[in-house]
Design a protein around this motif. Structure first.
Motif, PDB file in Angstrom:
ATOM      1  N   MET A   1     -19.797  -3.364  23.848  1.00 55.13           N
ATOM      2  CA  MET A   1     -20.346  -3.445  22.311  1.00 55.13           C
ATOM      3  C   MET A   1     -20.822  -2.011  22.171  1.00 55.13           C
ATOM      4  SD  MET A   1     -23.110  -6.663  22.566  1.00 55.13           S
ATOM      5  CE  MET A   1     -24.198  -5.765  21.598  1.00 55.13           C
ATOM      6  N   ASP A   2     -20.587  -0.952  22.954  1.00 59.06           N
ATOM      7  CA  ASP A   2     -21.146   0.478  22.622  1.00 59.06           C
ATOM      8  C   ASP A   2     -20.036   1.167  22.009  1.00 59.06           C
ATOM      9  OD1 ASP A   2     -19.805   0.393  24.936  1.00 59.06           O
ATOM     10  OD2 ASP A   2     -20.828   1.652  25.960  1.00 59.06           O
ATOM     11  N   GLU A   3     -19.082   0.670  21.979  1.00 56.73           N
ATOM     12  CA  GLU A   3     -17.692   1.203  21.275  1.00 56.73           C
ATOM     13  C   GLU A   3     -17.574   1.066  19.921  1.00 56.73           C
ATOM     14  OE1 GLU A   3     -14.349  -0.907  22.547  1.00 56.73           O
ATOM     15  OE2 GLU A   3     -14.271   0.269  24.750  1.00 56.73           O
ATOM     16  N   TRP A   4     -17.091   2.237  19.219  1.00 58.28           N
ATOM     17  CA  TRP A   4     -17.102   2.220  17.696  1.00 58.28           C
ATOM     18  C   TRP A   4     -15.559   2.097  17.555  1.00 58.28           C
ATOM     19  CZ3 TRP A   4     -20.713   2.466  13.935  1.00 58.28           C
ATOM     20  CH2 TRP A   4     -22.145   2.549  14.413  1.00 58.28           C
ATOM     21  N   VAL A   5     -15.247   1.034  16.272  1.00 59.01           N
ATOM     22  CA  VAL A   5     -13.743   0.932  16.043  1.00 59.01           C
ATOM     23  C   VAL A   5     -13.367   1.423  14.652  1.00 59.01           C
ATOM     24  CG1 VAL A   5     -12.112  -0.846  15.719  1.00 59.01           C
ATOM     25  CG2 VAL A   5     -13.910  -1.082  17.380  1.00 59.01           C
ATOM     26  N   LEU A   6     -12.239   2.068  14.711  1.00 55.14           N
ATOM     27  CA  LEU A   6     -11.571   2.396  13.321  1.00 55.14           C
ATOM     28  C   LEU A   6     -10.452   1.677  12.863  1.00 55.14           C
ATOM     29  CD1 LEU A   6     -11.335   6.028  11.957  1.00 55.14           C
ATOM     30  CD2 LEU A   6      -9.258   4.508  12.017  1.00 55.14           C
ATOM     31  N   GLU A   7     -10.465   0.694  11.912  1.00 56.43           N
ATOM     32  CA  GLU A   7      -9.466  -0.006  11.488  1.00 56.43           C
ATOM     33  C   GLU A   7      -8.791   0.557  10.154  1.00 56.43           C
ATOM     34  OE1 GLU A   7     -10.546  -3.854  11.621  1.00 56.43           O
ATOM     35  OE2 GLU A   7     -10.259  -4.229  13.831  1.00 56.43           O
ATOM     36  N   PHE A   8      -7.568   0.338   9.896  1.00 52.11           N
ATOM     37  CA  PHE A   8      -7.196   0.810   8.588  1.00 52.11           C
ATOM     38  C   PHE A   8      -7.081  -0.600   7.625  1.00 52.11           C
ATOM     39  CE2 PHE A   8      -5.446   3.962  11.342  1.00 52.11           C
ATOM     40  CZ  PHE A   8      -5.602   5.083  10.681  1.00 52.11           C
ATOM     41  N   GLU A   9      -7.534  -0.357   6.462  1.00 52.94           N
ATOM     42  CA  GLU A   9      -7.473  -1.494   5.807  1.00 52.94           C
ATOM     43  C   GLU A   9      -6.081  -1.687   5.112  1.00 52.94           C
ATOM     44  OE1 GLU A   9     -10.359  -0.276   2.636  1.00 52.94           O
ATOM     45  OE2 GLU A   9     -11.901  -0.615   3.893  1.00 52.94           O
ATOM     46  N   GLN A  10      -5.993  -2.886   4.398  1.00 49.37           N
ATOM     47  CA  GLN A  10      -4.538  -3.244   3.925  1.00 49.37           C
ATOM     48  C   GLN A  10      -4.126  -2.375   2.575  1.00 49.37           C
ATOM     49  OE1 GLN A  10      -4.300  -7.467   3.058  1.00 49.37           O
ATOM     50  NE2 GLN A  10      -4.137  -8.063   5.314  1.00 49.37           N
ATOM     51  N   SER A  11      -2.869  -2.079   2.704  1.00 49.54           N
ATOM     52  CA  SER A  11      -2.317  -1.382   1.470  1.00 49.54           C
ATOM     53  C   SER A  11      -1.662  -1.985   0.565  1.00 49.54           C
ATOM     54  CB  SER A  11      -1.805   0.292   1.844  1.00 49.54           C
ATOM     55  OG  SER A  11      -0.828  -0.340   2.593  1.00 49.54           O
ATOM     56  N   GLU A  12      -1.177  -3.211   1.203  1.00 50.13           N
ATOM     57  CA  GLU A  12      -0.249  -4.045   0.454  1.00 50.13           C
ATOM     58  C   GLU A  12      -0.602  -5.717   0.670  1.00 50.13           C
ATOM     59  OE1 GLU A  12       4.111  -5.195   2.210  1.00 50.13           O
ATOM     60  OE2 GLU A  12       4.014  -3.071   1.580  1.00 50.13           O
ATOM     61  N   ALA A  13      -0.310  -6.312  -0.368  1.00 52.34           N
ATOM     62  CA  ALA A  13      -1.033  -7.684  -0.238  1.00 52.34           C
ATOM     63  C   ALA A  13       0.116  -8.450   0.702  1.00 52.34           C
ATOM     64  CB  ALA A  13      -0.942  -8.538  -1.456  1.00 52.34           C
ATOM     65  N   ARG A  14      -0.645  -9.550   1.496  1.00 55.88           N
ATOM     66  CA  ARG A  14       0.205 -10.255   2.370  1.00 55.88           C
ATOM     67  C   ARG A  14       0.936 -11.430   1.560  1.00 55.88           C
ATOM     68  NH1 ARG A  14      -1.158 -10.670   7.756  1.00 55.88           N
ATOM     69  NH2 ARG A  14      -2.563  -9.198   8.382  1.00 55.88           N
ATOM     70  N   LYS A  15       2.019 -11.648   1.809  1.00 56.22           N
ATOM     71  CA  LYS A  15       2.819 -12.816   1.044  1.00 56.22           C
ATOM     72  C   LYS A  15       3.682 -13.557   2.305  1.00 56.22           C
ATOM     73  CE  LYS A  15       6.426  -9.225   0.807  1.00 56.22           C
ATOM     74  NZ  LYS A  15       5.717  -8.077   0.956  1.00 56.22           N
ATOM     75  N   PRO A  16       3.726 -15.042   1.836  1.00 58.44           N
ATOM     76  CA  PRO A  16       4.589 -15.939   2.589  1.00 58.44           C
ATOM     77  C   PRO A  16       6.082 -15.483   2.836  1.00 58.44           C
ATOM     78  CG  PRO A  16       3.828 -16.963   0.814  1.00 58.44           C
ATOM     79  CD  PRO A  16       3.394 -15.659   0.727  1.00 58.44           C
ATOM     80  N   ASP A  17       6.397 -15.664   4.200  1.00 58.32           N
ATOM     81  CA  ASP A  17       7.819 -15.721   4.383  1.00 58.32           C
ATOM     82  C   ASP A  17       8.589 -16.683   3.870  1.00 58.32           C
ATOM     83  OD1 ASP A  17      10.403 -14.430   5.594  1.00 58.32           O
ATOM     84  OD2 ASP A  17      10.181 -15.927   7.214  1.00 58.32           O
ATOM     85  N   PRO A  18       9.792 -16.715   3.014  1.00 56.18           N
ATOM     86  CA  PRO A  18      10.371 -17.921   2.434  1.00 56.18           C
ATOM     87  C   PRO A  18      10.996 -18.774   3.537  1.00 56.18           C
ATOM     88  CG  PRO A  18      11.482 -15.608   1.804  1.00 56.18           C
ATOM     89  CD  PRO A  18      10.415 -15.360   2.429  1.00 56.18           C
ATOM     90  N   LEU A  19      11.489 -18.078   4.512  1.00 56.30           N
ATOM     91  CA  LEU A  19      12.147 -18.989   5.751  1.00 56.30           C
ATOM     92  C   LEU A  19      11.336 -19.455   6.561  1.00 56.30           C
ATOM     93  CD1 LEU A  19      14.663 -19.629   6.825  1.00 56.30           C
ATOM     94  CD2 LEU A  19      14.767 -17.860   8.084  1.00 56.30           C
TER      95      LEU A  19
END
Length: 92
Positions: A20-38
């Motif tokens: 709980m004492d850790e700090w996290v750096l996460e990158f935000e999405q730069s591209e929208a998610r899309k469903p795979d057609p297959l």
């Protein structure tokens, strides 16, 4: 690249306070998610969202973001509140 810095919350599954004492750096999405057609799975070509960096302090995370030119937003840790109640309150 945009990122967010936050303090890791307590797990809802356990009562322990490990990491709980850790700090996290996460990158935000730069591209929208899309469903795979297959297969129908949701995904994107953005691999930065898979990267999670942990730091011992908030200042260390901010210094890392500044050093590498990452626009990071710091999310404040919400205050912890204790709900004190007696065992007898379960039967009222």
């Amino acid at each position: 690249m945009a990122a967010r810095i936050y303090q890791r919350p307590k797990s809802a599954m356990q009562s322990g306070k490990a990491r709980m004492d850790e700090w996290v750096l996460e990158f935000e999405q730069s591209e929208a998610r899309k469903p795979d057609p297959l297969m129908g799975w949701t995904g994107s070509g953005d691999t930065q969202t898979q990267v999670t960096l942990t730091f011992p302090t908030k200042e260390a995370a901010k210094e890392y973001a500044a050093k590498y030119g990452i626009a990071a937003r710091v999310h404040a840790t919400p205050p912890r509140t204790l709900k004190l109640q007696a065992y007898a309150d379960n039967f009222r």
